[in-house]
Structure formats: C-alpha cells, structure tokens
Design an enzyme around this catalytic site. Structure first.
Site, PDB file in Angstrom:
ATOM      1  N   GLU A 175       0.840  -1.197   0.000  1.00  0.00           N
ATOM      2  CA  GLU A 175       0.000   0.000   0.000  1.00  0.00           C
ATOM      3  C   GLU A 175       0.872   1.243   0.000  1.00  0.00           C
ATOM      4  OE1 GLU A 175      -2.720   0.444   3.235  1.00  0.00           O
ATOM      5  OE2 GLU A 175      -3.479  -1.613   3.112  1.00  0.00           O
ATOM      6  N   GLU A 189     -13.779   5.541  -0.601  1.00  0.00           N
ATOM      7  CA  GLU A 189     -14.679   4.609   0.092  1.00  0.00           C
ATOM      8  C   GLU A 189     -15.400   5.351   1.207  1.00  0.00           C
ATOM      9  OE1 GLU A 189     -12.707   0.635   0.761  1.00  0.00           O
ATOM     10  OE2 GLU A 189     -11.005   1.745  -0.083  1.00  0.00           O
ATOM     11  N   LYS A 235     -15.554   4.212   5.288  1.00  0.00           N
ATOM     12  CA  LYS A 235     -14.381   3.964   6.122  1.00  0.00           C
ATOM     13  C   LYS A 235     -14.392   4.901   7.326  1.00  0.00           C
ATOM     14  CE  LYS A 235     -10.442   2.773   4.742  1.00  0.00           C
ATOM     15  NZ  LYS A 235      -9.062   2.826   4.218  1.00  0.00           N
ATOM     16  N   GLU A 271      -9.235   9.198   5.181  1.00  0.00           N
ATOM     17  CA  GLU A 271      -9.486   7.771   4.996  1.00  0.00           C
ATOM     18  C   GLU A 271     -10.451   7.500   3.846  1.00  0.00           C
ATOM     19  OE1 GLU A 271      -8.303   5.065   6.309  1.00  0.00           O
ATOM     20  OE2 GLU A 271      -7.093   5.857   7.949  1.00  0.00           O
TER      21      GLU A 271
END
Length: 407
Positions: free
Chosen positions: A264, A318, A321, A327
């Site tokens: 990541e 997203e 999250k 985030e």
C-alpha cells in the site's frame, strides 16, 4: 437509473506531460470496498484496464470480483481477514477456506498470493500475533496438499511502524519488541519464496511535520535530495528511503535476499483541517510521479536493479471507512468512475448504455452495500495511532531528513 458501463477508447496514459503506454508493467492497485455506492465488479474491469493496472489486491476474496476478472490475466492478491486467523489453525477450516476462495476460481482468475491478515504486528493484540504464523503455515500446507503452492504464495502485510529505526536508510532496524515475533515469519517467507509486504505512506511523515519535511521530497518532485552517510547513497524521495530502510532491517536479521513489495502507498485528495497536504494537487503529484517511476523500471538506490512492485492505494474513494476525512479520499476514482482529480487518465467515460429503471425506484437504484473487508483494513491511518508516540517513530525518523535537505 442503472449503473452504467465504463467505456474507453484510444487510451493513453498522460502524466506530467509524458505519454506512457496504457499497460505499464507491475502497476498494482488496491481495490477496497468499504462503501455503499461502488460500481459492480463487472464495471470495474474496464476501469482497472484503463489505468494500466496488471495487478489487483483485495482485502478479502470477494467471489463477485474474482468471477468478474476471470480470463483477464490480471494478477490477484486475495486476503484473509484478521478476524479469521484463529480459525485457520484448524486444518479442516483452512482447507474449506482455500477451496472456496482460491481453488474455486483457478485457473480462470489469476490468483497468485494470499495475504494473511493486515498489519497484525502493530495492533498490540497478543492473540492476533500468536495466531498469525500458524494461520500462514496452515494455509500454505493446504496449498501444498492441493498442488497449488507453486502458483499461489502466502504472506502478510506489515505497517511501516514495525521499524524502530528508519533513518538513515542504511541503519533501518525492526522494533526490538517485535524481533522475536517477526523472525519466524521472515523464515517462513524465505522458505516458501513469498514476498515481504510493507504498507508505506510518506503522507504521514509530512502530516506530522509539514514545516520540517520538504513537500517536494515526499511528492517525487525535483529537489536536492539527501545523502545517507552510512551508505553514501543519494535519495531524492521519501518512499525510496522508506523501502531501503526495510531492506536494511531485513538484512540485519539475515534476510538480505528477501523480496520486498509495497502493498500500500498513496496520498489522499482531501482531509481534515489538521491533515496538512491532503489536497487534489498533491495527490496528483504523488500518484502520477509514482506511476511514472514504476514505468521506468527504476529501483531504489539500495536495489537499483530490482523492479518496483507497488500497489497504489486505492482504486476508489470509500465512503464508509471510519477515521479522519483522508481515509475516505485515497481513491484515484470516485464511485461513478470519474477521476477524483485530473491525474491524466483519458478515454474513460461513464455513460448510460442501459436506461431502464427499477420499478418503484423513482429512477434510482439503491445499491446494496458489498460485504465488508477485513477489520484490519478499516483505517490505514490508525496503524500509527494504535502505538501512540512509538507508532509514529518511523515517520518522525524520516522527517529528520529535513535537517539535511534544508541545510
């Protein structure tokens, strides 16, 4: 209106004025699904192709995704969530999991790796630590018995917070309290031929010390760089320094030849007021410059001849999250398939090719939230927060590079 198909044509990849091939070797993308507004996996296939990604990393083993990518040639890393580790010590449960989530999709879907948990060693959970290696061994044993171990490897992804020393890179070392736990895992990696995965985010170092860390150094922009006095190697970006610190830490425990992959890395396009640097402009520079470096097959100063195996985080923003605003804003794309910022992808179009509506829906389709990913994936920013001041040590050590850069 139903979710539209993603259509693209005459695709070129434009970054910083450079035209790159649509398919760039070893570009990987993290495909998380902690959201209730994402397109169907069938629609994601052309989107992944459009950015030239040849590798996809999941945090689970979503059968819808794996079926959708059948016969595409895209390599997949599937994940076993943290919450399942203790169950995998039972050989029968491990066998059932592999058969249902891996073997059932082979050979049509090109699954090449299974990650057991995510950032386990920095959760400060003794039971999870104790379950990690047995789960890895159990899943690997099943693969051996099924004759799949040469095709599918087993590993786990670590937070950069497992390092106690990260600057200079030549002095990289693992946290002393984790050495006894991580050494057997490294032995497993070496014995089975699986890679060592690390999640590395220069953003956190910049966020912690924006006045000390030069922004150009973290965004792969032109800068004077810094010399590691221990190795006499020159570094012009923080990510490469982080990667080489990991290589040094591995070498210090006798694992100099163990391959490293960045599972990541990314940069958020939006953040809270205290999340300095989380802007579309910086996200564009970080991810655009990173992908350009990957296309050049440029290794790190310590490993100049090794390809960069990096998975960019993430494919989509997203919306479910938890944690700070950042985030929910690491995606290259919005849920509707449009770029989150102008990174230079062209030829991607979200158009309605099927204008039928769902009866009684008023023209709108209510999306069913997908199965949530592993709990270990919920918040990437929490890896350092879980450890308090010790957790940000690796970021702060790297920020000291600023002393040399500003001198």
């Amino acid at each position: 209106m139903e979710l539209s198909r993603f259509q693209y044509s005459s695709l070129v990849f434009l970054i910083s004025g450079i035209v790159l091939p649509a398919v760039v070797t070893a570009v990987g993308i993290n495909y998380g699904q902690i959201a209730n507004n994402l397109p169907s996996p069938d629609d994601v296939v052309p989107l992944v192709r459009s950015i030239g990604a040849s590798r996809v990393k999941l945090y689970d083993a979503d059968p819808r995704v794996l079926r959708s990518f059948a016969n595409t040639g895209v390599e997949f890393i599937v994940g076993l969530g943290n919450e399942y580790l203790s169950k995998m010590k039972d050989p029968e449960k491990a066998l059932a999991w592999v058969k249902a989530n891996v073997q059932a999709h082979l050979p049509d879907t090109n699954i090449t790796c299974i990650t057991i948990g995510n950032e386990i060693l920095t959760f400060n959970d003794t039971s999870l630590n104790d379950d990690l290696l047995p789960a890895m061994q159990s899943i690997h044993a099943v693969l051996v018995n099924l004759g799949l171990d040469k095709q599918v490897s087993v590993t786990t992804a670590h937070s950069l917070a497992i390092l106690e020393t990260s600057y200079p890179p030549s002095a990289g070392a693992f946290r002393r309290d984790l050495v006894d736990c991580i050494t057997p895992i490294l032995n497993f990696n070496a014995k089975t031929g699986s890679p060592f995965l690390i999640n590395a985010y220069p953003f956190f170092a910049y966020k912690a010390n924006p006045k000390q860390v030069p922004i150009d150094f973290v965004l792969f922009q032109p800068n004077q760089g810094v010399v590691d006095t221990g190795s006499n190697l020159h570094y012009d970006n923080m990510l490469f320094a982080q990667i080489d610190a990991v290589y040094s830490a591995l070498a210090s425990l006798g694992f100099k030849k163990l391959p490293v992959q960045i599972s990541e890395t990314g940069w958020p396009s939006k953040g809270d007021e205290d999340e300095t640097g989380a802007t579309p402009e910086n996200a564009k520079k970080y991810n655009g410059n990173l992908i350009k470096l990957m296309s050049q097959k440029r290794g790190t100063p310590m490993r100049p001849n090794s390809d960069l195996n990096i998975y960019v985080f993430a494919l989509f923003n997203e919306n479910m999250k938890p944690g700070p605003t950042s985030e929910r804003n690491y995606g290259l794309f919005k849920p509707d398939g449009t770029p989150a910022y102008p990174l230079g992808f062209s030829g991607i179009d979200v158009s309605s090719s099927n204008n039928t509506t769902t009866p009684g829906s008023g023209g709108n389709v209510t999306l069913t939230p997908p199965a949530t990913s592993s709990t270990g994936y919920l918040s990437i920013s929490s890896a350092t927060e879980r450890l308090g001041s010790a957790g940000i040590l690796s970021c702060l050590c790297l920020s000291w590079i600023a002393l040399a850069l500003w001198s």
